[in-house]
Write an enzyme that holds these catalytic residues in place. Structure first.
Site, PDB file in Angstrom:
ATOM      1  N   THR A 128       0.831  -1.205   0.000  1.00 19.37           N
ATOM      2  CA  THR A 128       0.000   0.000   0.000  1.00 19.37           C
ATOM      3  C   THR A 128       0.871   1.264   0.000  1.00 19.37           C
ATOM      4  O   THR A 128       0.368   2.369   0.149  1.00 19.37           O
ATOM      5  CB  THR A 128      -0.918   0.014   1.245  1.00 19.37           C
ATOM      6  N   GLY A 129       2.165   1.086  -0.177  1.00 12.56           N
ATOM      7  CA  GLY A 129       3.094   2.215  -0.077  1.00 12.56           C
ATOM      8  C   GLY A 129       3.374   2.893  -1.411  1.00 12.56           C
ATOM      9  O   GLY A 129       2.881   2.496  -2.475  1.00 12.56           O
ATOM     10  N   ASP A 131      19.611  -1.836  -6.226  1.00 14.34           N
ATOM     11  CA  ASP A 131      20.137  -0.505  -6.516  1.00 14.34           C
ATOM     12  C   ASP A 131      19.528  -0.177  -7.873  1.00 14.34           C
ATOM     13  O   ASP A 131      19.989  -0.695  -8.897  1.00 14.34           O
ATOM     14  CB  ASP A 131      21.665  -0.504  -6.598  1.00 14.34           C
ATOM     15  N   HIS A 132      18.483   0.646  -7.902  1.00 15.29           N
ATOM     16  CA  HIS A 132      17.713   0.744  -9.153  1.00 15.29           C
ATOM     17  C   HIS A 132      18.522   1.335 -10.299  1.00 15.29           C
ATOM     18  O   HIS A 132      18.186   1.131 -11.461  1.00 15.29           O
ATOM     19  CB  HIS A 132      16.376   1.473  -8.929  1.00 15.29           C
ATOM     20  N   LYS A 136      19.026   0.525 -14.962  1.00 14.60           N
ATOM     21  CA  LYS A 136      18.836   1.516 -16.040  1.00 14.60           C
ATOM     22  C   LYS A 136      19.539   1.029 -17.307  1.00 14.60           C
ATOM     23  O   LYS A 136      20.672   0.529 -17.249  1.00 14.60           O
ATOM     24  CB  LYS A 136      19.378   2.888 -15.608  1.00 14.60           C
ATOM     25  N   HIS A 153      24.238   4.386  -5.725  1.00 18.44           N
ATOM     26  CA  HIS A 153      24.146   4.590  -7.175  1.00 18.44           C
ATOM     27  C   HIS A 153      25.444   5.103  -7.814  1.00 18.44           C
ATOM     28  O   HIS A 153      25.863   4.598  -8.855  1.00 18.44           O
ATOM     29  CB  HIS A 153      23.039   5.597  -7.499  1.00 18.44           C
TER      30      HIS A 153
HETATM   31  N1  LIG Z   1       9.249   5.615  -2.565  1.00 21.16           N
HETATM   32  C1  LIG Z   1      10.341   5.618  -3.310  1.00 21.16           C
HETATM   33  O1  LIG Z   1      10.448   6.260  -4.367  1.00 21.16           O
HETATM   34  C2  LIG Z   1      11.525   4.824  -2.898  1.00 21.16           C
HETATM   35  C3  LIG Z   1      11.476   4.020  -1.783  1.00 21.16           C
HETATM   36  N2  LIG Z   1      12.561   3.256  -1.451  1.00 21.16           N
HETATM   37  C4  LIG Z   1      12.517   2.380  -0.288  1.00 21.16           C
HETATM   38  O2  LIG Z   1      11.390   1.516  -0.378  1.00 21.16           O
HETATM   39  C5  LIG Z   1      10.876   1.255   0.918  1.00 21.16           C
HETATM   40  C6  LIG Z   1       9.405   1.630   0.957  1.00 21.16           C
HETATM   41  O3  LIG Z   1       9.288   3.006   0.695  1.00 21.16           O
HETATM   42  P1  LIG Z   1       7.859   3.710   0.433  1.00 21.16           P
HETATM   43  O4  LIG Z   1       7.006   2.857  -0.418  1.00 21.16           O
HETATM   44  O5  LIG Z   1       8.185   5.081  -0.016  1.00 21.16           O
HETATM   45  O6  LIG Z   1       7.242   3.770   1.910  1.00 21.16           O
HETATM   46  P2  LIG Z   1       5.734   4.136   2.339  1.00 21.16           P
HETATM   47  O7  LIG Z   1       5.844   4.796   3.665  1.00 21.16           O
HETATM   48  O8  LIG Z   1       5.003   4.811   1.263  1.00 21.16           O
HETATM   49  O9  LIG Z   1       5.049   2.699   2.528  1.00 21.16           O
HETATM   50  C7  LIG Z   1       5.359   1.869   3.621  1.00 21.16           C
HETATM   51  C8  LIG Z   1       4.610   0.575   3.496  1.00 21.16           C
HETATM   52  O10 LIG Z   1       4.957  -0.238   4.626  1.00 21.16           O
HETATM   53  C9  LIG Z   1       3.755  -0.683   5.244  1.00 21.16           C
HETATM   54  N3  LIG Z   1       3.962  -0.823   6.685  1.00 21.16           N
HETATM   55  C10 LIG Z   1       4.453   0.100   7.529  1.00 21.16           C
HETATM   56  N4  LIG Z   1       4.505  -0.412   8.774  1.00 21.16           N
HETATM   57  C11 LIG Z   1       4.019  -1.667   8.709  1.00 21.16           C
HETATM   58  C12 LIG Z   1       3.820  -2.706   9.634  1.00 21.16           C
HETATM   59  N5  LIG Z   1       4.137  -2.569  10.939  1.00 21.16           N
HETATM   60  N6  LIG Z   1       3.293  -3.867   9.209  1.00 21.16           N
HETATM   61  C13 LIG Z   1       2.967  -4.036   7.902  1.00 21.16           C
HETATM   62  N7  LIG Z   1       3.157  -3.104   6.968  1.00 21.16           N
HETATM   63  C14 LIG Z   1       3.684  -1.933   7.367  1.00 21.16           C
HETATM   64  C15 LIG Z   1       2.739   0.373   4.943  1.00 21.16           C
HETATM   65  O11 LIG Z   1       1.439  -0.181   5.101  1.00 21.16           O
HETATM   66  P3  LIG Z   1       0.182   0.801   5.443  1.00 21.16           P
HETATM   67  O12 LIG Z   1       0.332   1.966   4.503  1.00 21.16           O
HETATM   68  O13 LIG Z   1      -0.996  -0.048   5.136  1.00 21.16           O
HETATM   69  O14 LIG Z   1       0.338   1.216   6.863  1.00 21.16           O
HETATM   70  C16 LIG Z   1       3.088   0.698   3.483  1.00 21.16           C
HETATM   71  O15 LIG Z   1       2.564  -0.264   2.632  1.00 21.16           O
HETATM   72  C17 LIG Z   1      11.777   2.032   1.880  1.00 21.16           C
HETATM   73  O16 LIG Z   1      12.826   1.184   2.328  1.00 21.16           O
HETATM   74  C18 LIG Z   1      12.351   3.133   1.019  1.00 21.16           C
HETATM   75  O17 LIG Z   1      13.595   3.589   1.509  1.00 21.16           O
HETATM   76  C19 LIG Z   1      13.697   3.250  -2.221  1.00 21.16           C
HETATM   77  C20 LIG Z   1      13.811   4.038  -3.328  1.00 21.16           C
HETATM   78  C21 LIG Z   1      12.754   4.919  -3.747  1.00 21.16           C
HETATM   79  O1  LIG Z   2      17.538   6.296  -4.611  1.00 15.94           O
HETATM   80  C1  LIG Z   2      17.269   7.449  -4.863  1.00 15.94           C
HETATM   81  O2  LIG Z   2      17.201   7.849  -6.136  1.00 15.94           O
HETATM   82  C2  LIG Z   2      16.440   8.987  -6.512  1.00 15.94           C
HETATM   83  C3  LIG Z   2      16.904   9.370  -7.907  1.00 15.94           C
HETATM   84  O3  LIG Z   2      16.617   8.316  -8.792  1.00 15.94           O
HETATM   85  P1  LIG Z   2      16.369   8.599 -10.340  1.00 15.94           P
HETATM   86  O4  LIG Z   2      16.171   7.268 -10.932  1.00 15.94           O
HETATM   87  O5  LIG Z   2      15.165   9.502 -10.414  1.00 15.94           O
HETATM   88  O6  LIG Z   2      17.590   9.314 -10.832  1.00 15.94           O
HETATM   89  C4  LIG Z   2      16.636  10.126  -5.525  1.00 15.94           C
HETATM   90  O7  LIG Z   2      15.694  11.153  -5.831  1.00 15.94           O
HETATM   91  C5  LIG Z   2      16.379   9.656  -4.127  1.00 15.94           C
HETATM   92  O8  LIG Z   2      16.670  10.699  -3.206  1.00 15.94           O
HETATM   93  C6  LIG Z   2      17.247   8.461  -3.802  1.00 15.94           C
HETATM   94  O9  LIG Z   2      16.848   7.902  -2.556  1.00 15.94           O
END
Ligand SMILES: NC(=O)C1=CN([C@@H]2O[C@H](COP(=O)(O)OP(=O)(O)OC[C@H]3O[C@@H](n4cnc5c(N)ncnc54)[C@H](OP(=O)(O)O)[C@@H]3O)[C@@H](O)[C@H]2O)C=CC1
Ligand SMILES: O=C1O[C@H](COP(=O)(O)O)[C@@H](O)[C@H](O)[C@H]1O
Length: 492
Positions: free
Chosen positions: A13-14, A178-179, A183, A241
């Site tokens: 759901t994130g 490491d996305h 690329k 990266h």
């Molecule tokens: N977003 C991005 O662009 C990027 C994210 N990341 C990494 O990806 C990971 C996720 O990031 P992101 O999607 O942004 O995070 P979000 O905060 O948007 O989402 C977190 C997710 O974890 C779930 N969650 C939190 N606590 C619990 C729990 N106790 N039990 C079960 N589920 C839980 C939430 O569920 P609910 O919402 O239902 O509470 C939600 O689905 C992180 O490690 C982040 O560093 C890496 C690169 C880019």
């Molecule tokens: O991992 C990360 O990357 C993004 C940049 O990724 P890009 O594919 O858009 O170049 C960065 O914005 C973010 O801070 C970092 O956690």
């Protein structure tokens, strides 16, 4: 070969799942690159019905996917299930186990289970521990775990995390994302080098003067201040990266195109990077900056310290430029410059290979002829750009630089797969080439940690730069010390 599997997606759901993972799965499905026997069990903390979850996936596809909802949609979405679970509660995992078994039965999937942890780093340990305790990992097929960044905050925390995860998964089963490694043009670096007679023989300190790797962003912290203000540009971008791109440029040809052989070569580069330890040495090689208010594309941007949830006295760097040396036979004497930052003038990622000058004779009497430059464009284009010297057509006495350009994503109708598409496919197929192995992560922290410490003790000045600029002027001086300049990025 793509293998039948169930993906158990924690964090379904994130934000990451919504913006990257569902669209990646949908593209793979549209292109028949997912196994026939494949399903997704989304796991989140909030209570959702299966239908509500499927609606959530649909809105993600409508907003972020390369393909629209079409005749393949019903088959795709019918493969999505949802389990509400608190990662910290062992008791909740029985429902998850039950759902996984139902899915495996419904889709005749052998017990191949791919656990994708798109959750906050502090949940990596409890989730792996509870997966083991609950019996979910006691199945007959294979198991793999995909772990998002950041992998630790420094070397000790990364070691502790790795130790915990390694009690449950073997190194071969751990896929650290490491996305940038997904690329198109990052993966093409080894092809440019090892599939072209033009480049392979000159890819060394005999012919290359310096290498510049830039990843500039227009965005600021975008609601991630809680994480970013603790991390900074060095941990957020360089530890992973930027160093990964550098290893792709600098590694020796691997003995085989197999994951371990490629990763062995990258590790050798990381080992050969000269470590910076003394504060004065770090200050000579590293420039850090933080943005203040400025303008980008006519829009006024506030300064970093004014951003929501950022400490108003924050000392966190939003820009960093570094000079590295690789102490091996191939690269001795060639500086590798890296720079990355937020709220810069343009979003671009490029690797620039600047070749050495010819002797000051013939057409280069003045010694001022432009050097040959190879630009590997990673973003926004997927392309190559080679700068050569030719006679100027309207003045045959003059030699002027010309450019040969190739842009892969410039052709009409051509859509390059997103990084996450390649990486999700790779982990389903069990190909870990473009995932970081533990020794790479540990070595990268060993390079970065002393620099972070020098930042934290204030031994490296924190310069400011205006939003919309190219970082602090001191970053230009870093390269100017060697008579060089940063090559302008595309369109600058
Ligand atoms: N977003 C991005 O662009 C990027 C994210 N990341 C990494 O990806 C990971 C996720 O990031 P992101 O999607 O942004 O995070 P979000 O905060 O948007 O989402 C977190 C997710 O974890 C779930 N969650 C939190 N606590 C619990 C729990 N106790 N039990 C079960 N589920 C839980 C939430 O569920 P609910 O919402 O239902 O509470 C939600 O689905 C992180 O490690 C982040 O560093 C890496 C690169 C880019
Ligand atoms: O991992 C990360 O990357 C993004 C940049 O990724 P890009 O594919 O858009 O170049 C960065 O914005 C973010 O801070 C970092 O956690």
């Amino acid at each position: 070969m793509t293998e039948a599997a169930t993906m158990i997606l924690f964090g379904a759901t994130g934000d990451l799942a919504k913006r990257k993972l569902f669209p990646a799965l949908y593209s793979l499905f549209q292109e028949n690159q997912l196994p026939q026997q494949f399903a997704v069990v989304g796991v989140g903390r909030r209570t959702l019905s299966r239908e509500a979850f499927q609606t959530h996936v649909k809105s993600s596809i409508e907003s972020f996917a390369r393909y629209s909802v079409n005749e393949k949609w019903p088959d795709f979405i019918s493969r999505f299930y949802y389990v509400s679970l608190d990662i910290q509660e062992l008791g909740d995992y029985q429902t998850l186990l039950h759902t996984i078994k139902t899915v495996e039965h419904d889709y005749s999937i052998p017990q191949n289970r791919l656990f994708y942890l798109a959750i906050a780093p502090e949940l990596f340990e409890p989730v792996t521990f509870h997966l083991q305790q609950s019996g979910i990992l006691r199945q007959r097929g294979w198991k793999r775990v995909v772990i998002e960044k950041p992998f630790g905050h420094d070397l000790p925390s990364a070691e502790a995390l790795n130790k915990e995860i390694s009690q449950v998964f073997t190194e071969e089963e751990i896929y650290r994302i490491d996305h940038y490694l997904g690329k198109e043009m990052v993966q093409n670096i080894e092809v440019i080098r090892f599939a072209n007679t033009l480049f392979e023989p000159v890819w060394n300190n005999q012919y290359i003067s310096n290498v510049q790797i830039t990843s500039s962003e227009v965005v600021g912290v975008e609601g991630r201040a809680g994480y970013y203000d603790q991390a900074g540009a060095l941990r957020d971008m360089v530890q992973n990266h930027m160093l990964q791109m550098m290893t792709m440029v600098a590694m020796e040809p691997p003995s085989r195109l197999k994951p371990e052989a490629v990763r062995d070569e990258k590790v050798k580069v990381l080992r050969s990077i000269r470590r910076l330890h003394q504060a004065d040495e770090i200050a000579r090689h590293v420039v850090r900056g933080q943005y203040v208010a400025g303008e980008i594309n006519g829009e006024v941007m506030k300064g970093y310290r004014e951003e929501e949830k950022v400490n108003p006295n924050s000392q966190t760097e939003t820009f960093v430029a570094l000079k590295f040396h690789i102490d091996n036979f191939r690269w001795a004497g060639v500086p590798f410059y890296i720079r990355t930052g937020k709220r810069l003038a343009k979003k671009a990622t490029e690797v620039i290979i600047q070749f050495k000058q010819l002797p000051p004779l013939y057409f280069n009497q003045s010694g001022q002829l432009d050097p040959n430059v190879l630009v590997i464009r990673i973003y926004p284009e997927n392309g190559l750009h080679l700068k050569l010297n030719l006679r100027q057509p309207d003045n045959m006495d003059k030699i002027a630089p010309v450019s040969m350009s190739f842009t892969q994503n410039g052709s009409p109708g051509f859509h390059s797969p997103e990084a996450y598409e390649r990486l999700v496919k790779d982990c389903i197929e069990g190909n870990s080439t473009y995932f970081t192995r533990w020794d790479e992560v540990a070595l990268a922290w060993k390079i970065v940690d002393p620099i972070v410490q020098a930042f934290e003790t204030g031994e490296v000045p924190l310069y400011t730069y205006k939003a919309g600029s190219w970082g602090p002027a001191e970053a230009d001086q870093l390269v100017a010390q060697e008579g060089l300049k940063w090559w302008p990025v595309l369109g600058q």
